[in-house]
Design a protein around this motif. Sequence first.
Motif, PDB file in Angstrom:
ATOM      1  N   THR B 587       8.649  51.556 -13.949  1.00 46.78           N
ATOM      2  CA  THR B 587       8.113  50.928 -12.739  1.00 46.78           C
ATOM      3  C   THR B 587       7.434  51.962 -11.867  1.00 46.78           C
ATOM      4  N   ASP B 588       8.073  53.125 -11.731  1.00 45.94           N
ATOM      5  CA  ASP B 588       7.470  54.172 -10.914  1.00 45.94           C
ATOM      6  C   ASP B 588       6.104  54.572 -11.464  1.00 45.94           C
ATOM      7  N   THR B 589       6.048  54.745 -12.774  1.00 45.14           N
ATOM      8  CA  THR B 589       4.784  55.149 -13.378  1.00 45.14           C
ATOM      9  C   THR B 589       3.720  54.093 -13.162  1.00 45.14           C
ATOM     10  N   LEU B 590       4.075  52.859 -13.442  1.00 46.39           N
ATOM     11  CA  LEU B 590       3.109  51.786 -13.261  1.00 46.39           C
ATOM     12  C   LEU B 590       2.683  51.690 -11.805  1.00 46.39           C
ATOM     13  N   ALA B 591       3.637  51.913 -10.909  1.00 51.64           N
ATOM     14  CA  ALA B 591       3.316  51.828  -9.488  1.00 51.64           C
ATOM     15  C   ALA B 591       2.331  52.912  -9.114  1.00 51.64           C
TER      16      ALA B 591
ATOM     17  N   GLY D 276      -0.898  44.600  -7.354  1.00 55.38           N
ATOM     18  CA  GLY D 276      -0.645  44.669  -5.914  1.00 55.38           C
ATOM     19  C   GLY D 276       0.806  45.009  -5.624  1.00 55.38           C
ATOM     20  N   GLU D 277       1.713  44.308  -6.274  1.00 56.89           N
ATOM     21  CA  GLU D 277       3.129  44.568  -5.994  1.00 56.89           C
ATOM     22  C   GLU D 277       3.535  45.957  -6.481  1.00 56.89           C
ATOM     23  N   LEU D 278       3.011  46.328  -7.652  1.00 59.75           N
ATOM     24  CA  LEU D 278       3.359  47.661  -8.159  1.00 59.75           C
ATOM     25  C   LEU D 278       2.826  48.743  -7.235  1.00 59.75           C
ATOM     26  N   ALA D 279       1.579  48.569  -6.786  1.00 55.28           N
ATOM     27  CA  ALA D 279       1.003  49.585  -5.908  1.00 55.28           C
ATOM     28  C   ALA D 279       1.782  49.654  -4.602  1.00 55.28           C
ATOM     29  N   ILE D 295      -2.429  41.895  -1.159  1.00 54.59           N
ATOM     30  CA  ILE D 295      -3.151  41.713  -2.421  1.00 54.59           C
ATOM     31  C   ILE D 295      -2.337  40.876  -3.388  1.00 54.59           C
ATOM     32  N   GLY D 296      -1.043  41.209  -3.461  1.00 49.45           N
ATOM     33  CA  GLY D 296      -0.172  40.460  -4.356  1.00 49.45           C
ATOM     34  C   GLY D 296      -0.108  38.989  -3.990  1.00 49.45           C
ATOM     35  N   GLN D 297       0.036  38.733  -2.707  1.00 50.02           N
ATOM     36  CA  GLN D 297       0.135  37.345  -2.277  1.00 50.02           C
ATOM     37  C   GLN D 297      -1.144  36.574  -2.565  1.00 50.02           C
ATOM     38  N   MET D 298      -2.277  37.222  -2.312  1.00 47.69           N
ATOM     39  CA  MET D 298      -3.522  36.516  -2.573  1.00 47.69           C
ATOM     40  C   MET D 298      -3.701  36.289  -4.069  1.00 47.69           C
ATOM     41  N   GLY D 299      -3.144  37.188  -4.862  1.00 49.86           N
ATOM     42  CA  GLY D 299      -3.158  36.961  -6.305  1.00 49.86           C
ATOM     43  C   GLY D 299      -2.415  35.688  -6.658  1.00 49.86           C
ATOM     44  N   LEU D 300      -1.251  35.495  -6.018  1.00 54.86           N
ATOM     45  CA  LEU D 300      -0.491  34.266  -6.263  1.00 54.86           C
ATOM     46  C   LEU D 300      -1.319  33.045  -5.910  1.00 54.86           C
ATOM     47  N   LEU D 398       5.448  37.545 -15.870  1.00 52.05           N
ATOM     48  CA  LEU D 398       4.720  38.559 -15.102  1.00 52.05           C
ATOM     49  C   LEU D 398       4.879  38.319 -13.605  1.00 52.05           C
ATOM     50  N   ILE D 399       4.726  37.078 -13.194  1.00 54.08           N
ATOM     51  CA  ILE D 399       4.793  36.789 -11.764  1.00 54.08           C
ATOM     52  C   ILE D 399       6.194  37.073 -11.233  1.00 54.08           C
ATOM     53  N   LEU D 400       7.199  36.676 -12.001  1.00 58.98           N
ATOM     54  CA  LEU D 400       8.561  36.890 -11.508  1.00 58.98           C
ATOM     55  C   LEU D 400       8.931  38.368 -11.525  1.00 58.98           C
ATOM     56  N   ALA D 401       8.459  39.085 -12.542  1.00 61.33           N
ATOM     57  CA  ALA D 401       8.734  40.525 -12.558  1.00 61.33           C
ATOM     58  C   ALA D 401       8.102  41.188 -11.340  1.00 61.33           C
ATOM     59  N   ALA D 402       6.877  40.744 -11.016  1.00 63.56           N
ATOM     60  CA  ALA D 402       6.222  41.297  -9.832  1.00 63.56           C
ATOM     61  C   ALA D 402       7.029  40.957  -8.579  1.00 63.56           C
ATOM     62  N   THR D 403       7.627  39.773  -8.573  1.00 62.77           N
ATOM     63  CA  THR D 403       8.434  39.400  -7.408  1.00 62.77           C
ATOM     64  C   THR D 403       9.654  40.307  -7.275  1.00 62.77           C
ATOM     65  N   VAL D 404      10.228  40.670  -8.416  1.00 60.68           N
ATOM     66  CA  VAL D 404      11.370  41.593  -8.349  1.00 60.68           C
ATOM     67  C   VAL D 404      10.919  42.918  -7.733  1.00 60.68           C
ATOM     68  N   VAL D 405       9.745  43.376  -8.175  1.00 64.81           N
ATOM     69  CA  VAL D 405       9.217  44.623  -7.608  1.00 64.81           C
ATOM     70  C   VAL D 405       8.995  44.468  -6.108  1.00 64.81           C
ATOM     71  N   GLU D 406       8.509  43.300  -5.730  1.00 66.48           N
ATOM     72  CA  GLU D 406       8.266  43.027  -4.316  1.00 66.48           C
ATOM     73  C   GLU D 406       9.577  43.130  -3.520  1.00 66.48           C
ATOM     74  N   ALA D 407      10.593  42.484  -4.040  1.00 66.05           N
ATOM     75  CA  ALA D 407      11.894  42.573  -3.366  1.00 66.05           C
ATOM     76  C   ALA D 407      12.347  44.021  -3.309  1.00 66.05           C
TER      77      ALA D 407
END
Lengths: 141, 619, 302, 490
Positions: B587-591, D276-279, D295-300, D398-407
């Motif tokens: 995750t860190d890398t991707l981020a 977006g969420e990863l960044a 960005i993430g939200q607008m993607g949704l 993908l969307i849910l994984a991004a949500t986990v990252v968001e949290a």
Amino acid sequence: MNELLSIGNLLYGGAAGLIVIGLFAVVARRHLIRVLLGVAVIEAGVNLMLVAAGFRPGAAAPIFDPQAISGPMVDPIPQALVLTAIVIGVAVLALGLTLAIRIHRQYGTLDTVALTRIVNAPAGSPESRAMMQRGGGGHES
Amino acid sequence: MIPSLDLLLALAFGNLGLMLLAGRNPTAGLLSMILYALQGWVLVMLMPALAEGAASGLAFQVFGWSLSWELNGLGWFFAIITVGAAFFSAWFAAGAWGVQGTRSPWAFHVTLAANVAAMLLLLASRDLLTLFIGWELVTWAGYAMMIQSGGPATRAAYKYLIYGVAGGLAVLAAVVLIQVQAGGLGFAAVAAWMPGISTGMLWALMLLLGVGFGIKMAFLPFHRWQAEAYGESPGPAAAFLGAISSRMGLFGLLILLVHFIGLARLDELLLPLIGLDARILWMWLSALTIIIPTFIALKQNDARMLLAWHGIGQGGYMLLGVLVGSELGVAGGLLHVFNYATYQAVLFLVMGAVVYRTGTAHLDRLGGLITRMPLSYVAMLFAIIGLAGLPPMNGFVSKWMVYKALLDEGLPLLFVAAVIGTLGTILSVFKLIHNVFLGQLRVEHEQIREVPFSMWGPMIALSLIVFITGYMPGLALDLVMVAQTSLGFAALDYHLGGFVTDTGNLNMLAVVSVLLLGMGIGAGIFLLGGNKSKRVHQLDNYAGGHFLTTEVRYHYSHHFYAGLLRLIGPWYITLIKRLEGGIAALTDTLAAGSDGLYRTAYTPILMLAATVLGLALVL
Amino acid sequence: MDFDWQHMLIELLVMPTLAFVVGLVMVLMARRLRARIERRVGPPFWQPLWDILKLYSKRTQVSHGHMHEISIIVLLGGMIAMEVFLPVPGFDTFAHHGDALTLIYLMMVPTLGMALGVSACANPNGSIGIARALTAMLAYDVPFIITVAGAAMLYGTTSLPEIIAIQQQQGLEGWGAVQMPLLALAALISMQAMLGKEPFEIYVAPAEIATGPMTEMSGKFLGSMFIMQCFQLYTVSVLYTTLFLGGGENWATFLIKIFVVVAIPMTLTNIFPRYKTEAVVAWLWKWPTAIALVGLFVVMMR
Amino acid sequence: MNPEILIALPLLAAFLLPAARRIDASVGIWWGPLVVLANLVIAAMAWWKVQLIGPQSIALGGFAAPLGIELRADHLGLSAAVLLNLAVLLLWPRETPDKARVSTILLVLTGAGCGLAMSADLFNLYVFFELVAVATYGLAAANGKGEALIASLRYLILGALGSALALLGIALVYAKTGTLNLTELGGMSEALSGPAGIGALVLMVVGFGVKAELFPLNNWVPEVYAHTESRVSALMAGIISKLGILVLLRLIAEVFGGSPGLEFLLWVGVLGVVTGELAAYGAKDMRRVLAYSSIGQMGLVAVALALGGETGFIAALILMLNHLLVKPALFLIADAWPGSLKALAGKGRARPLGAVLFVLLALSLIGVPPLPGFWGKYLLLDAIFTNVTEGAGLLVGLILAATVVEAAYFFRIAARLFGSGEAAEESKIPGLPAVAALFVIAFLALSVQTGRVGDYLKEVVHGLQPQELRMAQSDFPDPAASVNGKGERL
């Protein structure tokens, strides 16, 4: 041969050429003025494309004149659109150039890469401060 | 006032509001105790109404879905335990602990009330949407409870949160999938729809919901978050969380495996290649959940972590029992929920008391507290016997039922696995009581006193419950039967003292009576026979010819089972730990990569690429 | 189940007494056996009893606090309860109220009692001994539990009187030792460890005064341990007899069986050196466990 | 009152402002807000009229629809107009060297935005969109700081390029159909189903997507949001990005429904969510975290739009509404904690109310029930499982994984805020700006009244293109629907 070189195709080809040239400038150039000019070239290309879309071979200009309505007219709508688009394009370009001037005054450079570094540097980092100082010097001279 | 679910929820949320306003008041603990007691009373009054389901008048209409709540027997059983655990935790926090012992009593009381309210909402759900809403509320309320003490707890809670959110989203995906496929979300409708679905779909749903609920229960291999998260919470919070919070996962799994899919369908679900069916798979996962965390607990050096790891292990017995599917097994699994809640609460409360007095729960820095805190010692003794599952405490009864059910159903290997878990438990709980209460008292602890009544009261009261429900398991089984019949199983035949079955009986009345009588005889022989013994100082001890002084650390606590751990040390598998670290690193890398993507100098290049790719894709 | 109070009361009093007496004789036998092998005469008949009485009547009785004393009471109480729940000829009323599982767990109560008492003494040598004892318990109970599971599968019940009844119905062929020899063998090995005999006796460490659980046990505390030893020998042998040797048809055969059962480890103990703690665990988890597992599979295949 | 005044009034005021300023310097200060306030009242009245008598079409300059320019005063347009006026009024920038100039910019923005919201004609959409864009470039540079200028210029280049592409798309549509009126285009969907139509859609998605913060046209987002005043960031993230989406919504709902080109939008949306969420997870200061999260939200929202159908559109609308209320509040609250995330340790204890609300709002973005963001995500998943035949699992994963990252990143911040820090500030001020409080109150009202708002959104979606959607009501999940009726969908 004749068909290939018809005026419509020439117009489309020219539009595409302009767009490609503009894209090249936008994507590959580091200097911001060139990039802005590239945008302007693309806009010109797109406008040409629009005009071409309304072109009918051998038709008259779309001027509302009761005497003249004998043959077919060129579609007037694209031309109206292009007029508006040109105005907008000019406005955007002017705004962009204004910004470019102010940036050059402040930082003394219009190099995309350098500017990206400034804008992405964390607030108060040595890099942004150094750039500020150099830019300030340039302004005085 | 006629008790109804509305009243119960009103009390729970009223308590939350009251604590939000008045949680700083010194009487807040008392107030919330009264409110928990009232909730318990309402629950008891609701008992006759459970057969048809005690519905709530609360209803919302959102996006075409109507949300409403209804309590059935299974939810009721868990609700009783929840409210009970909250009552005793609030009692513990009501006095000195709440006023001086914690950074913010307000935070504790508020989060406890929030947890109870959220759990009641979850337990009273009658469709998957309300279940999910309750589920998420429980997750976040639990998080709020864990972070209140700050420090390392925050890190632990963060980990919990990541797991919890991931699990919650898995549940969400399954809920939406079911809604789209089944066209309805009511438990009854879903249960009616389930038999018609394809095997692949069933696996998908079982995986999603199983992962979601399993994470909350810290089911293997999602067990890594729980111990730290619970162990680092302050005493009564850990007691409440440890006693009941992760049982919400069990509640979800029961609805999934028993109510929706059904054990018979589980038997038909064959794993590819291996030929095992899904039920056996779940049972072996339960067995591993018993064994692995138990042996991880064995090597802990912090009392609370040790207890929290055992909490994970004990969850396995519950699911294992229910999955056996016989009346005895189901009753055993469910009874274990109750029994476990009682003794685990005591253990965390005792450790809370010890921390309150000594400031540490580190097993190398305590010892000999029995002389200073005898009541706490007694409470812990009762509770560890319960946790270890030895007679005469209640933990023995529920474990016996699970063992017996496994043997009766012809699953001796699972039985052996379950017993190995118990043996490990005995080892580690003995280490716990030895290192904390027995052995040499430290100089710095010589002046400490027993905790005040507000703290030993709940400990002793609960440990008496541990003993009484061990002596007369019929009392607790009365509650269990409500849940068992609600789950659709036949009621178990039992009497006050235990069971009479064709293949072996258990009568705890006789066992405990004989044990007590035996101790009476033993006391007679020992105390009356021989010369009177003389009490000596703890330093008046065999030291191989040396003089013992207070400076000498003479307590054997560090590296307690040295020999065993030398042997099994290499068996501790760090695979899951590494996997976890790997995911974090990825995750860190991707981020970093994504961040870099957005910092590109040539902004239009991405746009051009997207356009070209987009056009290429669609044309 | 009818509650015959008189019978139950008699059982409650007689069974522990009998167990104690038989246990004393077993201790005597063990000591004599050892003496014979070592070409000594061995102790006189009453010696085990006299040992206990002597310890009880010592003038100096060192106590390390209430828990030290309570633990002895728990230990004795657990032992007495265990004896009551064992099925012996003529006395199995209580055995019907529990089963093999109950008995196994009751057997852990005295261990826990002793452990608590030893730790209450605040002597690290004692604690080390307890840590070793519990480790050993973890080691020998694994194969033992497997044998119990096998027996439960074979007889289809965990009720001890039922198991005896089934074996006696079928005669010698029905004996557990005949039906499941591998499990009987594994159980024999774990019994060796359960009794704390060589090569598994490091946790008892009877030869070293300064280490092991007995470090701070003196006077009647040690005497109670001796009593416990008697009970333990008796319990283990009765349990083994019940599971594998058809139980006792009558007191005569019963006594013969249990003495034979005890004699085996008592003899073997003299020809072995001692294992380290880890080695105990490793060995017990390897061989007897493997044997027991094979035995269990054999039983399950039937 | 006629809705066209909504456009005319601010634009006129904007042109008059430089002149009026000559008369009295203070005009520059009150002129703009006053006009927007008046505009807001007019918008509200027009909105109410639509409530009473239903959507109406207005032909500008007296020409009928196909030839002349059509404005559509429907639920969507007027709701957007009301919200735009309100947001501009509330988030009026303060840190500016020249107040009158910003007033002009904002007046242009308001007028053009209202026009954009109500346009029913592709070219009109383009013109108003460009006006909004020009105003936005000015707004991004409004505080006059060097970094803001650079960011604004980079944004401008991207935006101008995008506009050119969008215009190209419009040219394609016109060349294919000969009209630009949305209602007429709606009837010619088969003419647009060929490669030219799909290409036009892709080009327009790219063009309008710049403003809508779609991946990968959004690298202006973090730099602009990081260097403008928080109110401007709030305004841009809150409402201006929604105007871009609004254009796409109209296009998709009325013209390009079911077009294969939507797949492009779908994957653009998914990639936006993921990157977006990863960044945001990797970002190191608060502003950038919020920008990336946007960005993430607008993607949704883009994913929801691409899926279409009533469920998809409602999901898009509720997600937008949620983001519209949450993100400005977050930007304003986070104003108290500028700079690096590492400096946040313990800061929440000094401003407990702000910190708690920060967490609450973040929860809604993550999608925790019963907050509105949850319903958005729920409907989105519903739309995915209903409409996507293949790869639904991957999409949801993908969307849910991004949500986990968001949290993960939001609660890393929360943990820092409430964690131990060396110097908790001395004052125990609530730390909640008044404007943020208004947004929070609106957000709470939305949370409580999600059901009613949901009903209204349904009406909004039905108002978009009456013929098709009103007939296809069954797309909306009905709990009472029969089991087999939907069994074969997936």
